[in-house]
Structures are given as C-alpha cells and as structure tokens.
Design a protein around this motif. Structure first.
Motif, mmCIF file in Angstrom:
data_model
loop_
_atom_site.group_PDB
_atom_site.id
_atom_site.type_symbol
_atom_site.label_atom_id
_atom_site.label_comp_id
_atom_site.label_asym_id
_atom_site.label_seq_id
_atom_site.Cartn_x
_atom_site.Cartn_y
_atom_site.Cartn_z
ATOM 1 N N PHE A 125 10.793 3.560 -10.459
ATOM 2 C CA PHE A 125 10.656 2.928 -9.143
ATOM 3 C C PHE A 125 10.896 3.963 -8.056
ATOM 4 C CE2 PHE A 125 12.109 0.604 -5.408
ATOM 5 C CZ PHE A 125 11.041 -0.265 -5.249
ATOM 6 N N ASN A 126 9.812 4.301 -7.363
ATOM 7 C CA ASN A 126 9.860 5.217 -6.225
ATOM 8 C C ASN A 126 8.941 4.638 -5.163
ATOM 9 O OD1 ASN A 126 9.417 7.399 -4.377
ATOM 10 N ND2 ASN A 126 10.063 8.842 -5.964
ATOM 11 N N PRO A 170 7.977 5.295 -2.026
ATOM 12 C CA PRO A 170 6.925 6.097 -1.378
ATOM 13 C C PRO A 170 5.727 6.366 -2.302
ATOM 14 C CG PRO A 170 9.075 7.008 -0.859
ATOM 15 C CD PRO A 170 9.296 5.960 -1.906
ATOM 16 N N ILE A 171 6.007 6.584 -3.606
ATOM 17 C CA ILE A 171 4.917 6.827 -4.556
ATOM 18 C C ILE A 171 4.086 5.570 -4.736
ATOM 19 C CG2 ILE A 171 4.353 7.452 -6.936
ATOM 20 C CD1 ILE A 171 5.345 9.769 -5.267
ATOM 21 N N TYR A 172 4.758 4.424 -4.828
ATOM 22 C CA TYR A 172 4.029 3.152 -4.927
ATOM 23 C C TYR A 172 3.120 2.957 -3.715
ATOM 24 C CZ TYR A 172 6.057 0.860 -9.032
ATOM 25 O OH TYR A 172 6.384 0.502 -10.315
ATOM 26 N N ILE A 173 3.655 3.169 -2.521
ATOM 27 C CA ILE A 173 2.880 2.978 -1.295
ATOM 28 C C ILE A 173 1.709 3.949 -1.248
ATOM 29 C CG2 ILE A 173 2.951 3.156 1.225
ATOM 30 C CD1 ILE A 173 5.859 2.216 1.091
ATOM 31 N N LEU A 174 1.966 5.219 -1.592
ATOM 32 C CA LEU A 174 0.926 6.245 -1.544
ATOM 33 C C LEU A 174 -0.209 5.935 -2.515
ATOM 34 C CD1 LEU A 174 0.002 9.015 -0.465
ATOM 35 C CD2 LEU A 174 1.284 10.065 -2.334
ATOM 36 N N CYS A 175 0.143 5.595 -3.752
ATOM 37 C CA CYS A 175 -0.882 5.360 -4.774
ATOM 38 C C CYS A 175 -1.620 4.041 -4.548
ATOM 39 C CB CYS A 175 -0.250 5.375 -6.164
ATOM 40 S SG CYS A 175 0.336 7.002 -6.684
ATOM 41 N N TRP A 176 -0.886 2.985 -4.258
ATOM 42 C CA TRP A 176 -1.514 1.674 -4.107
ATOM 43 C C TRP A 176 -2.288 1.548 -2.798
ATOM 44 C CZ3 TRP A 176 1.989 -2.720 -6.472
ATOM 45 C CH2 TRP A 176 2.176 -2.437 -7.834
ATOM 46 N N SER A 177 -1.991 2.398 -1.823
ATOM 47 C CA SER A 177 -2.761 2.378 -0.580
ATOM 48 C C SER A 177 -4.192 2.871 -0.784
ATOM 49 C CB SER A 177 -2.072 3.223 0.500
ATOM 50 O OG SER A 177 -1.995 4.585 0.113
ATOM 51 N N SER A 178 -4.450 3.486 -1.945
ATOM 52 C CA SER A 178 -5.827 3.916 -2.251
ATOM 53 C C SER A 178 -6.777 2.725 -2.327
ATOM 54 C CB SER A 178 -5.863 4.695 -3.570
ATOM 55 O OG SER A 178 -5.473 3.875 -4.658
ATOM 56 N N THR A 179 -6.222 1.526 -2.581
ATOM 57 C CA THR A 179 -7.067 0.328 -2.630
ATOM 58 C C THR A 179 -7.671 -0.001 -1.266
ATOM 59 O OG1 THR A 179 -5.129 -1.087 -2.273
ATOM 60 C CG2 THR A 179 -5.762 -0.648 -4.555
ATOM 61 N N LEU A 180 -7.115 0.568 -0.207
ATOM 62 C CA LEU A 180 -7.642 0.322 1.138
ATOM 63 C C LEU A 180 -8.992 0.994 1.351
ATOM 64 C CD1 LEU A 180 -4.377 0.837 3.267
ATOM 65 C CD2 LEU A 180 -5.369 -1.316 2.458
ATOM 66 N N LEU A 181 -9.341 1.937 0.478
ATOM 67 C CA LEU A 181 -10.623 2.638 0.616
ATOM 68 C C LEU A 181 -11.810 1.684 0.575
ATOM 69 C CD1 LEU A 181 -10.084 5.795 -1.645
ATOM 70 C CD2 LEU A 181 -10.270 5.742 0.845
ATOM 71 N N PHE A 182 -11.627 0.520 -0.073
ATOM 72 C CA PHE A 182 -12.744 -0.407 -0.223
ATOM 73 C C PHE A 182 -12.793 -1.483 0.853
ATOM 74 C CE2 PHE A 182 -12.328 1.329 -4.524
ATOM 75 C CZ PHE A 182 -13.627 1.741 -4.718
ATOM 76 N N LEU A 183 -11.892 -1.384 1.837
ATOM 77 C CA LEU A 183 -12.042 -2.248 3.001
ATOM 78 C C LEU A 183 -13.320 -1.851 3.742
ATOM 79 C CD1 LEU A 183 -8.370 -2.375 4.352
ATOM 80 C CD2 LEU A 183 -9.616 -4.191 3.146
ATOM 81 N N PRO A 184 -14.053 -2.809 4.317
ATOM 82 C CA PRO A 184 -15.382 -2.518 4.891
ATOM 83 C C PRO A 184 -15.435 -1.287 5.789
ATOM 84 C CG PRO A 184 -15.009 -4.871 4.886
ATOM 85 C CD PRO A 184 -13.730 -4.240 4.403
#
Length: 316
Positions: A149-150, A152-166
C-alpha cells in the motif's frame, strides 16, 4: 531548409532506434550474464511430471489470455462506433498476433490495418489499432501498486485510466497518429497528407471504454496466472507474495511492450523480472521459470494462431 529538416528527422529516428536497441542489448547482456553465472544450478534443475503439469496449465491460461485479448479489441472497435459484419475481428487478431515476433514489431499492426481498411475508414482503422496497445498499458498499470500500500503509487498508476476520457482521448489519438504515421505511410499505400487530414476527423461522440478495459484487465490477470504456473513449477511461488509477483510481472510486461526492439519483448521482460525479484527469490529457479514462461507464451501464441486454420481444416 527542407534538407536540414529532413536530416534532423532522420537523425531523430536513428537515435530513437539506437536507444531501443541499446536498452535491448543491455537487457540481453544482463540476462546472459545471469544465465552464465547460474549455469551449473540451471543444469541441475529437474523437470518431473509435476513440473510438466504446471507448465501445461501455464500454456492453457496463456492461450485463453490471447482469446480474451482479442475479445477486448473487438469491444474497443465497437466502442469507437464501428460495427463490422463481414470481418471476424477475433479471427483477425489471433491470425496476426503471431506477427509481433517478426523483426520490427509492427507487422501485426500493418496486417490488421490492411484488413480493417476494407471495412472501415482509414481514420477508424488507425484509431482502433493505435488505441489497443494503450488499453493494454492502462490495464497493466492497474496491477503495479499491488506490491504494497503506497497511496502516491496507486494514484499515479490508476490515473492512467483518465487517458480514455473523451478530452484526453482525442488529444492522445492525434498525437499517436503523428508519432506512428511512418508505420502506415511506409508500409501501407496511404500518403502523409491523407493521414493528417484524417486526424482532424476524430469522432466527438466518444464513450469511455469500460467493457474493453475490464476485459483487458482480465487478460493481464490470465497472463499473470500463466507466469505464476511457471514459477510454481520450480517451487518458488510461495516464497514471495502474489501481490509482489503480479506487480513485478505487470511492470516487466509493460516495459517489454514499450521497448519493442526485440520481438515480443524478448530479453527486456526477463531482465526486469530478474532485477525486481532476484533479491527475494533464488536466481537459478527464477531464471528457469522465466525461460519456461517464454516457451509457454510462444507456444500459446502459436496455438491461438492455429485455432481458425484447424477449425477450417476439420470443416473440410
């Protein structure tokens, strides 16, 4: 002026190729040195019926992961507003997936484009091809924080899902078309100006690819289970947590996908795994697991490519 621009472009391309080649060369040297240093221990590794059973399970999970990956691509094509009735997308994916082992690492993309453009417009064909590896990368990033559990790493990696916002997705498609234009203009009979013109015609009615991303996450998980079977074959799977294993696997898989100087990420994937796990696992069994996993994944790719030819043969 045009000559200067042309020289700068050529120099930039050569530098990019040299960097990828250099990284791959370093990885091969690192992997080769590890094999050489553990050669005696590797030669003492025994493969009994139990190990063979684990490896067969590895082939099965890796085989189904490819089919899942093909289905995710089909869902992605539907997501960008395309409906193809005259072309079997899953069959096309499985038949061309094996081409990634050819030098250059682009021929599966080129072959898919040549088939897709018979049913879709140039821009939609290119969009569906360029978004597919991005979908895989985002799915891979989901598992990287599982090492521990880290936040900042969770936020950094999971924020990649924002790439598919229109909004981000439109910008991403335009940039990818500019970066990867040479794949299509050099190997397929279309012109740069046609590609540039098409890049202005991106559909504004984009929907977030929930279903393709979810299926792609399942693909990564099945791919990992295939790797875990190879690790268990040499009795080292219990020496490290599955969270750390899948995190290291996903990171290595992503780097192997991004650095395509060697076919199928050969050498790069193995080196990243060794670098991240060799301090937790005995090196010789880990090396044996990696060598077996490379064999398992290659065999599963071949078997997947043979599904429809064999099916057609039996129909005849």
């Amino acid at each position: 002026m045009n000559e200067i621009i042309r020289r700068n472009f050529v120099f930039g391309m050569i530098s990019k190729i040299n960097i990828k080649f250099l990284i791959t060369l370093i990885c091969f040297a690192f992997l080769g040195n590890s094999i050489y240093g553990n050669f005696d221990s590797l030669s003492n590794q025994t493969i009994t019926s139990e190990e063979i059973s684990w490896l067969l399970w590895g082939v099965i999970f890796s085989f189904f992961s490819i089919i899942i990956n093909a289905y995710a691509w089909k869902l992605l094509i539907n997501n960008i507003g395309c409906s193809i009735s005259n072309l079997n997308i899953i069959q096309l994916f499985l038949a061309t997936n094996i081409y990634k082992y050819l030098p250059g690492g682009i021929w599966h993309f080129v072959s898919r484009y040549k088939n897709l453009r018979l049913e879709l417009s140039n821009e939609k064909s290119i969009e569906s091809i360029l978004l597919e590896p991005i979908l895989m990368l985002v799915a891979g990033f989901i598992f990287i924080p599982f090492r521990g559990f880290n936040l900042p790493i969770y936020i950094l990696c999971w924020s990649s899902t924002l790439l598919f916002l229109p909004t981000f997705r439109q910008s991403l498609i335009k940039k990818l078309r500019t970066m990867k234009a040479s794949i299509f203009t050099n190997n397929v009979n279309i012109k740069d100006r046609d590609l540039a013109k098409n890049s202005q015609n991106i559909s504004t009615s984009l929907f977030y690819p929930y279903k393709p991303l979810f299926v792609e996450i399942i693909f990564i998980f099945f791919r990992f289970i295939g790797f875990l079977c190879c690790v268990n074959a040499f009795s080292i799977g219990s020496l490290v947590s599955h969270g750390e294993l899948i995190s290291s696997f996903s990171l290595a898989w992503i780097i192997g996908l991004v650095v395509p100087a060697a076919p199928g990420g050969l050498g790069v994937f193995e080196s990243v795994i060794l670098f991240s796990l060799s301090s937790h696992l005995p090196e010789a069994p880990l090396l044996a697991s990696l060598l077996c996993y490379r064999l398992v994944s290659t065999v599963s790719d071949i078997l997947a490519a043979l599904i429809y030819p064999v099916k057609k043969l039996f129909k005849v």
